[in-house]
Design a protein around this motif. Structure first.
Motif, PDB file in Angstrom:
ATOM      1  N   GLU A 124      -5.157   2.791   3.299  1.00 24.82           N
ATOM      2  CA  GLU A 124      -6.178   2.009   3.999  1.00 24.82           C
ATOM      3  C   GLU A 124      -7.528   2.090   3.322  1.00 24.82           C
ATOM      4  OE1 GLU A 124      -9.610   1.356   6.517  1.00 24.82           O
ATOM      5  OE2 GLU A 124      -8.903   3.339   5.836  1.00 24.82           O
ATOM      6  N   SER A 147       3.257  -0.245   0.382  1.00 28.18           N
ATOM      7  CA  SER A 147       2.155   0.140   1.264  1.00 28.18           C
ATOM      8  C   SER A 147       0.974   0.658   0.447  1.00 28.18           C
ATOM      9  CB  SER A 147       2.623   1.220   2.239  1.00 28.18           C
ATOM     10  OG  SER A 147       1.562   1.630   3.073  1.00 28.18           O
ATOM     11  N   ASP A 198       1.120  -6.060  -2.087  1.00 27.29           N
ATOM     12  CA  ASP A 198       1.507  -6.932  -0.976  1.00 27.29           C
ATOM     13  C   ASP A 198       2.688  -7.826  -1.358  1.00 27.29           C
ATOM     14  OD1 ASP A 198      -0.499  -5.835   0.530  1.00 27.29           O
ATOM     15  OD2 ASP A 198      -1.864  -7.547   0.361  1.00 27.29           O
ATOM     16  N   LYS A 222       5.764  -5.683  -1.328  1.00 31.56           N
ATOM     17  CA  LYS A 222       6.000  -4.922  -0.091  1.00 31.56           C
ATOM     18  C   LYS A 222       5.856  -3.416  -0.290  1.00 31.56           C
ATOM     19  CE  LYS A 222       9.064  -8.532   1.685  1.00 31.56           C
ATOM     20  NZ  LYS A 222       7.901  -9.197   2.319  1.00 31.56           N
TER      21      LYS A 222
END
Length: 662
Positions: free
Chosen positions: A259, A256, A251, A254
């Motif tokens: 999920e 990804s 995070d 930046k």
């Protein structure tokens, strides 16, 4: 220092974090500095709370460090030594003191390690296990981020450091992925380091491959209910911590994140919240040490802005949490509201563990019932094990791990007799082949769970003694807030002997004989009663290991029950604050059929009256089906139906009661 694209680390300014840490925990800061001073002088001991395998004795080097020297019979020392966790500690000490001796020692030791522990040297293999390489990369980078402003960190030292990080990352790219790494925590530990190396070196190939592997790791290793499969809170929490690292750094840079990593990491943290005792320490299940989980939950609360995890976390970030949150994270955490979980009890049907508590206070009573899979090498023979604590103190405890060296200690801490469970015919459930592998694994039958404001209930069994024609069933009834009843059913043909083991906390005194015992702790008193048709009980010596390489004496009760065909045995625990004893009375009751006009045999239905202080309960346990063609039971003026039923007599209940299991 040469120009290099900087990653955003957990913190932006190590000196600002150090200033906060100095005020938040001056005592731990002093310990950190003292430990770092030892390491800077080439004296090493692994005795900090975060050390996975602790040691009690210093190992010192005069002159050149021999990184592969094993001072005793435990190779874990060499593994821990080559992870270089002490460099991160020296980095923190530098931020606290600005004393140049710490970065100077890091650079000196790093240069010696790189020159002396070569990847191609077969003798260096103990330093190049994939999990150790992964951990080492994490610690090296943490140390670097603390000391990079030091004059000791020259361009030449930076180049040497970066080249070695790249070499180790290449090693992990080549060696840290196969079927073993997919299923083992080694895969997580190794590829967490690969991800950190990728960010540090601005190498997206490393980082992307690590994330791909880690997504597969968490998908297969973490159950749908959030428990990690190895049945060890220590390894569950270690894996969760590493995934938090990955999410935090991704995070901040930046990047990804899949999920599934985010979702299952949050699930793991929720599981850690429910599985921790009211004093915030994890239970000693499997290969576990006693560790306060609040720091982990603090980090998770920040990462996910999770108010329930905030409830389980620290009031303010402590020393360790500060380094993981950084300045920005600490401010966000302290602003986050705290909301307790909606329920106090939790069943993890995939993990096979049930947790009950009277409330969410620090003095709450807590019950854990395990009917889980073995959990691979870090799991113990703990089918049907029960933990109980109250008023901040252990009453029934697991044994912990003590050591990984195969021998008497490793065996005794893993076997059934070290756990609060049942051994049939003196036969251990598993056959240990070495420190990690077992034969004769036992299948646990599906567990039942019930919970409301007044009661908690768990019901499970296992088929580990099928070769002897025995099925063991255990029911645990928690009458909130302070009565626990354990009912063991022995379904068998022929005559057998059963031994129940109940290991009491090391901080209290255990006394009694026959079927009545008392555990007097520092903050809790437990009155205990045992019942069976043919039962004897005695106090035996035992040990509990709160940390690796440490054991302390405690006491246990061993019961012996003999039964021909079906048999049953009961244990009743009544919990009070120390010095505030309430009388406990347990009485066996006859049970009749309301339709047939007969008294049920004990092998069919049994009942007990339990009076604790002013409260009075009637409990009914059915061992077999009894309602044919139609029937209800009647005992002590109570009429009902079900396998496990409780009547609150003080509330006037005499009909139906609360059915815990139909």
């Amino acid at each position: 220092m040469p120009a290099r694209k900087e990653m955003r680390f957990f913190f932006d300014d190590p000196f600002a974090v150090a200033e906060y840490a100095r005020k938040a925990d001056p005592e731990l800061c002093a310990l950190i500095i003292a430990s770092a001073e030892d390491s800077a002088e080439d004296r090493f001991k692994f005795d900090m709370p975060w050390d996975l395998e602790r040691t009690a004795e210093y190992v010192a080097f005069d002159g050149e460090i021999d990184w592969l020297r094993q001072p005793g019979d435990d190779p874990e020392w060499v593994y821990a030594f080559n992870r270089c966790r002490f460099w991160a500690t020296m980095g923190q000490a530098y931020a606290l003191t600005r004393d140049e001796k710490f970065p100077e020692a890091i650079v000196r030791q790093m240069s010696g390690w790189i020159a002396g522990v070569r990847r191609a040297d077969p003798a260096a293999a103990p330093a190049w296990r994939t999990l150790d390489v992964g951990l080492r990369l994490g610690y090296w980078i943490r140390a670097f981020e603390c000391v990079k402003s030091s004059e000791a960190v020259t361009p030449e030292a930076c180049a040497l450091f970066e080249d070695s990080v790249g070499e180790q990352a290449d090693f992990l790219m080549e060696n840290a992925w196969n079927d073993f790494h997919l299923m083992s925590n080694w895969g997580v530990l190794a590829n967490h380091g690969l991800f950190m190396a990728g960010l540090f070196l601005s190498n997206s190939v490393y980082a992307d491959e690590a994330l791909s592997r880690l997504a597969k790791n968490i998908e297969i290793q973490v159950y749908r209910d959030g428990q990690q499969w190895e049945q060890s809170p220590t390894y569950h929490n270690e894996v969760a911590s590493l995934f938090l690292d990955v999410i935090t750094l991704a995070d901040r840079n930046k990047v990804s994140v899949p999920e599934t990593i985010r979702r299952k990491t949050r699930d793991m943290l929720r599981a850690a919240l429910f599985s921790a005792k009211p004093d915030h320490r994890n239970i000693l299940m499997g290969d576990s040490d006693e560790v306060d989980v609040r720091g982990l939950l603090t980090r998770g609360a920040y990462v996910f802005a999770d108010q329930t995890l905030r409830f389980g976390g620290l009031a303010r970030p402590d020393f360790e949490a500060a380094w993981d949150l950084g300045e920005e994270g600490m401010a966000a955490y302290e602003a986050l509201p705290s909301v307790p979980p909606a329920r106090a009890d939790k069943w993890f049907p995939d993990g096979g563990n049930l947790y009950f508590r009277s409330d969410w206070s620090g003095d709450a009573a807590f019950v854990h019932f395990a009917n889980a899979t073995l959990g691979a090498g870090h799991g113990h023979a703990d089918k049907l094990h029960v933990d109980i604590s109250a008023f901040g103190e252990d009453i029934l405890t697991d044994a912990g791990r003590m050591t990984y060296v195969f021998g008497k200690d490793r065996v005794s801490f893993k076997e059934m007799k070290a756990h609060n469970t049942v051994v049939a015919d003196g036969k251990e459930l598993y056959t240990l082949k070495d420190s990690w592998e077992c034969d004769n694994l036992a299948h646990g039958t599906p567990t039942r769970f019930f919970s409301d404001a007044r009661y908690g209930y768990g019901d499970g069994g296992h088929a580990g003694y099928f070769d002897r024609g025995i099925y063991l069933r255990r029911r645990v009834v928690f009458i909130k807030p302070d009565i626990v009843v354990i009912c063991d059913g022995f379904y068998a043909s022929g005559g057998h002997k059963y031994n129940q083991y109940f290991h009491f906390g090391a901080t209290g005194e255990l006394a009694g004989e026959d079927s009545a015992f008392v555990f007097d702790g520092r903050s809790v008193r437990a009155d205990v009663r045992f019942h069976a048709s043919e039962l004897s009980a005695k106090v035996i010596d035992s040990r509990v290991s709160p940390h690796y390489n440490l054991s302390v004496p405690n006491k246990a009760v061993e019961t012996t029950v003999k039964a021909g065909g079906f048999g049953s045995a009961y244990a009743f625990f009544a919990l009070s604050p120390a010095g505030k004893r309430k009388a406990l009375n347990v009485e066996k009751l006859p049970v009749h059929s309301t339709f047939k006009g007969i008294r049920f045999a004990d092998a069919s239905v049994e009942a007990f009256s339990v009076v604790f202080g002013e409260r009075h309960y009637t409990l009914v346990f059915a061992h077999k089906e009894y309602a044919s063609p139609t029937d209800t039971f009647k005992t002590d003026g109570c009429v009902g139906f079900g396998q496990t039923v409780v009547f609150d007599r003080l509330a006037g209940e005499t009909s139906i009661g609360t059915v815990l299991n139909w």
